[in-house]
Design an enzyme around this catalytic site. Structure first.
Site, PDB file in Angstrom:
ATOM      1  N   GLU A 136      33.163  86.539 -28.785  1.00 28.37           N
ATOM      2  CA  GLU A 136      32.557  87.636 -27.737  1.00 28.37           C
ATOM      3  C   GLU A 136      32.611  87.301 -26.337  1.00 28.37           C
ATOM      4  O   GLU A 136      32.811  88.101 -25.405  1.00 28.37           O
ATOM      5  CB  GLU A 136      31.294  87.932 -28.461  1.00 28.37           C
ATOM      6  CG  GLU A 136      30.983  88.493 -29.612  1.00 28.37           C
ATOM      7  CD  GLU A 136      31.585  89.984 -29.858  1.00 28.37           C
ATOM      8  OE1 GLU A 136      31.745  90.784 -28.648  1.00 28.37           O
ATOM      9  OE2 GLU A 136      32.071  90.358 -30.726  1.00 28.37           O
ATOM     10  N   SER A 152     -10.173 109.807 -77.716  1.00 26.31           N
ATOM     11  CA  SER A 152     -11.031 109.039 -78.538  1.00 26.31           C
ATOM     12  C   SER A 152     -11.285 107.779 -77.512  1.00 26.31           C
ATOM     13  O   SER A 152     -12.109 106.877 -78.074  1.00 26.31           O
ATOM     14  CB  SER A 152     -10.487 108.601 -79.651  1.00 26.31           C
ATOM     15  OG  SER A 152     -10.289 109.656 -80.674  1.00 26.31           O
TER      16      SER A 152
END
Length: 790
Positions: free
Chosen positions: A87, A457
């Site tokens: 770069e 239950s």
């Protein structure tokens, strides 16, 4: 001649002065409204939040931008050199703007234009930092001027390392990766320190065109770009010729995160996300703060819980029979037609297939990949009861769901029923596993924490516990016969029934719960009173505002699987308050602990790994809040272990462990449940349709949900020792006859009585008149197989 030279010199100086003046004006003009670059010194980039299991496996990542900040001193030199070469060759020498690079690029681009090559840029790393942080992507002369000015100013204030740190952490590298740390993880499943020269060059090549440089789509182009970076590294003196050749000869091999490093727990992760956002009171901090969240999740148990739930839902769905094929297509181009069909939701590991030919005892099927196979009638028997020919079930062109098995394929279908499973540590409240449904990708509704259903239950346990708390003895006799309850003026009487409509007559309270007898439960409730039952339901966190009606004792209240599992966790730990929690620890991006669930001393730290399974880590007394007294808690625990040995949970007895548990089935079998526990683990599971409807006339917690529990425990707990529940000093173990409730040395059940009730028992007609002075000092021998102790 001299005058001419002097005149030219004056013109030259004038032009320079004019140029300097224009330059100064441009700098002055465009510097007036420049953004404040001092903010770069306070760089806190949005970073990914990661959620881990307690054993360090990655569960989920959340972020607006998937980034993990890495300081420049942790970035290896080879990676930095790759970016410099790719770069900005003169990065360490120019003042933010590379004038020589601009001139070089200008001349080079003339040649590139003439030869139809890609244009070269002259933007420095500093300029890219300015563009990424301070300016927009607008293409204009004004932006370029501002970019150059800011780059120069930044270079005077920030060091080169600081600028590089900003660049390497902010840049986008494709595949949702921001910053080099996530790029290294995404592409190579490595940390930046582990990258090779070739891998570093690959990552450095990406910023030019991150979305296009995909080696899976365009390998040659990506390799050429990577090799260009490697060549530049050699030319700039960063690597030797041999190192460059070795790097260029190496193929680009992408590596995903290893499966053993991760755990799939979508419902769990979503619950953690909501919990942490509530704790921090900020969604933004969660998604951008780079948090590390350690959870209570046990990766192995989570996978087993998911497998057991899916297996149970599929098996129940198959018991309901085959519904119908997904579609019917033409066989002229069956593979193409099959590919056109949308993938059914929740297909998971199943596959779509088309019936190519049908015989009496098998079908030939074709799959999307063009392969063919035969499926025998034995793998379709579940589809319909007593069918003898496949021709009555399927026809050519039918599109069906199949599962690969050892012998080929089996007919399957995607369950319509759904459910959930939750696993807790009853002593700490840690949620070890939580699966909120069959498939998270299809339904994100969490049936562990969000689904309000009737427990049936399961709620009976707390009716019996209320009775035990209030002095009713465990061998008390109640009549399992018809009962009628007045509901007040203008209201019809309530006449509850047992599940199968039969009566057992005079039985003990213990037997009433073990066999889940509705009428015994109602009689116990009338003896205790609804006020005390409402209180215990609130105390255990089952429902905060239960309606004070008798039907609630049979489970007409609404609750969640999370609440009900936690209620049984309180029973399992001896009656101490505990709350389910998912999050153990939260660290910020810098590793600072910002939340710890428990600041107490680590009670397990001095327990060796070999003894960890047998160690019961008790909560220190100063932290204990009792929900019920330990004597009553032990008595109800004894009842619930009896439910496994003799009652509705009998199928779980084959696990060979000391287990307590209770089944639950709501009215019309719309909701089915089971919660089982040991001293170290509680497992709750639920099955039902999301839009409540009957599961089937014979569907119960015992035959729908209990198999899920058994499958989970047989895999998750098979190598764990069977631990007894601790008998408190306030309990006396006495042998009783399970049928009559009478105390006798030859009793078939060892009942748990409260010590302060033992003297009262001597005066009651509940003792067989036998000359045995040791009747109240029963200590069972290991050889006595007929008597059971819990």
């Amino acid at each position: 001649m001299y005058k001419s030279l002097l005149f030219c010199l004056k013109i030259f100086v004038f032009l320079i002065l004019v140029g300097c003046g224009i330059t100064a004006y441009i700098i002055y003009h465009y510097s007036r409204d420049l953004p404040d670059y001092s903010q770069l010194a306070r760089y806190y980039p949005p970073s990914v939040t990661r959620i881990y299991s307690r054993d360090g496996k990655l569960m989920e990542e959340y972020a607006f931008e998937r980034r993990v900040f890495v300081p420049i001193n942790s970035v290896p030199s080879s990676l930095i050199e790759s970016f410099i070469a790719a770069e900005d060759k003169n990065f360490y020498n120019h003042p933010g703007v590379d004038l020589f690079g601009i001139v070089r690029a200008a001349f080079l681009n003339i040649s590139n234009y003439l030869h139809h090559r890609r244009m070269e840029g002259a933007s420095t790393i500093t300029q890219q930092v300015v563009k990424n942080f301070l300016l927009t992507n607008e293409v204009s002369l004004e932006r370029k001027i501002k970019e150059a000015i800011l780059s120069y100013m930044i270079s005077r204030v920030f060091t080169k390392d600081q600028i590089l740190e900003l660049y390497l952490n902010q840049t986008f590298f494709g595949r949702g990766a921001y910053g080099v740390a996530v790029a290294a993880q995404n592409y190579f499943n490595k940390s930046v320190e582990e990258l090779t020269i070739a891998e570093s060059a690959f990552i450095a090549a990406l910023p030019k065109a991150p979305s296009e440089l995909n080696p899976e789509r365009n390998y040659a182009r990506v390799k050429a770009r990577r090799d260009y970076v490697i060549t530049r590294m050699f030319e700039d003196g960063y690597i030797t010729r041999d190192a460059a050749k070795e790097a260029m000869d190496s193929p680009i091999v992408l590596r995903k995160r290893a499966k053993e490093e991760t755990v799939t727990a979508d419902y769990y992760a979503a619950q953690v996300r909501e919990e942490v956002i509530r704790m921090l009171n900020s969604k933004e901090v969660f998604y951008t703060g780079g948090l590390t969240i350690i959870t209570s999740l046990d990766a192995k148990m989570q996978q087993l819980a998911e497998n057991s739930l899916r297996k149970g839902l599929r098996e129940f769905d198959r018991r309901c029979g085959f519904r119908k094929p997904i579609a019917n297509i033409s066989l002229d181009n069956w593979q193409g037609e099959l590919k056109k069909l949308p993938t059914p939701p929740s297909l998971l590991e199943y596959k779509l297939a088309v019936v190519l030919d049908v015989a009496d005892n098998h079908v030939e099927i074709g799959l999307i990949d063009g392969s063919k196979s035969k499926m025998p009638i034995a793998e379709m028997k579940w589809a319909r009861s007593n069918f003898k020919s496949v021709k009555t079930l399927l026809k050519k062109g039918d599109v069906i769901v199949v599962e690969a098995i050892k012998e080929g394929y089996a007919l399957r279908q995607i369950p319509e029923v759904n459910g959930a499973i939750m696993v807790m540590n009853p002593n700490t409240g840690q949620v070890l596993a939580s699966v909120g449904g069959y498939d998270f990708s299809t339904s994100k509704f969490d049936r562990v924490t969000q689904a309000l259903r009737q427990p049936g239950s399961l709620s009976k346990t707390f009716v019996y516990l209320a009775a035990l708390e209030n002095g009713v003895k465990p061998n008390q006799i109640f009549n399992d016969g018809p009962i009628e309850i007045s509901q007040g003026p203008g209201m019809p009487s309530w006449r509850p029934k047992n599940y199968e409509g039969k009566f057992l007559g005079e039985i003990t309270m213990r037997t009433g719960l073990e066999k889940s007898r509705n009428l015994i439960t109602v009689r116990v409730a009338t003896a205790v009173g609804l006020t005390k039952i409402v209180d215990i339901i609130k105390r255990f966190g089952i429902n905060n505002e239960p309606k004070k009606v008798y039907s609630m004792v049979l489970g007409s209240i609404e609750t969640t699987l999370s609440r009900m599992t936690n209620a049984y966790a309180i029973i399992a730990n001896g009656g101490k308050k505990v709350e389910p929690h998912f999050v153990e620890l939260i660290k910020d991006r810098n590793g600072k602990i910002i939340y710890r669930r428990d600041d107490r001393e680590c009670l397990a730290c001095n327990v060796s790994d070999s003894n960890l399974d047998t160690a019961i880590l008790e909560i220190p007394k100063e932290y204990i809040y009792r929900v019920t007294d330990e004597a009553s808690d032990y008595q109800i625990t004894s009842f619930l272990t009896g439910a496994i040995d003799r009652g509705t949970g009998y199928a779980a007895k084959k696990l060979g462990k000391i287990i307590g548990g209770k089944t639950g089935t709501s009215n019309d079998s719309k909701d089915t449940w089971f919660v089982g526990f040991t001293p170290k683990i509680v497992v709750g599971s639920y099955v039902g349709y999301d839009t409540p409807k009957e599961l089937g006339k014979r569907a119960t917690g015992s035959n729908v949900v209990l198999p899920i529990f058994i499958d989970f425990m047989s895999n998750a707990y098979k190598d764990k020792p069977s631990l007894p529940f601790k008998v408190p000093d306030s309990i006396k173990l006495i042998a009783v006859d399970s049928a009559t409730g009478k105390i006798t040395p030859g009793g078939t059940v060892i009942e748990a009585f409260k010590v302060n009730n033992v003297q009262m028992l001597e005066n009651e007609d509940m003792i067989d008149n036998q000359d045995n002075n040791d009747i109240f000092d029963y200590v069972p021998s290991k050889e006595d197989q007929s008597q059971e102790i819990y």
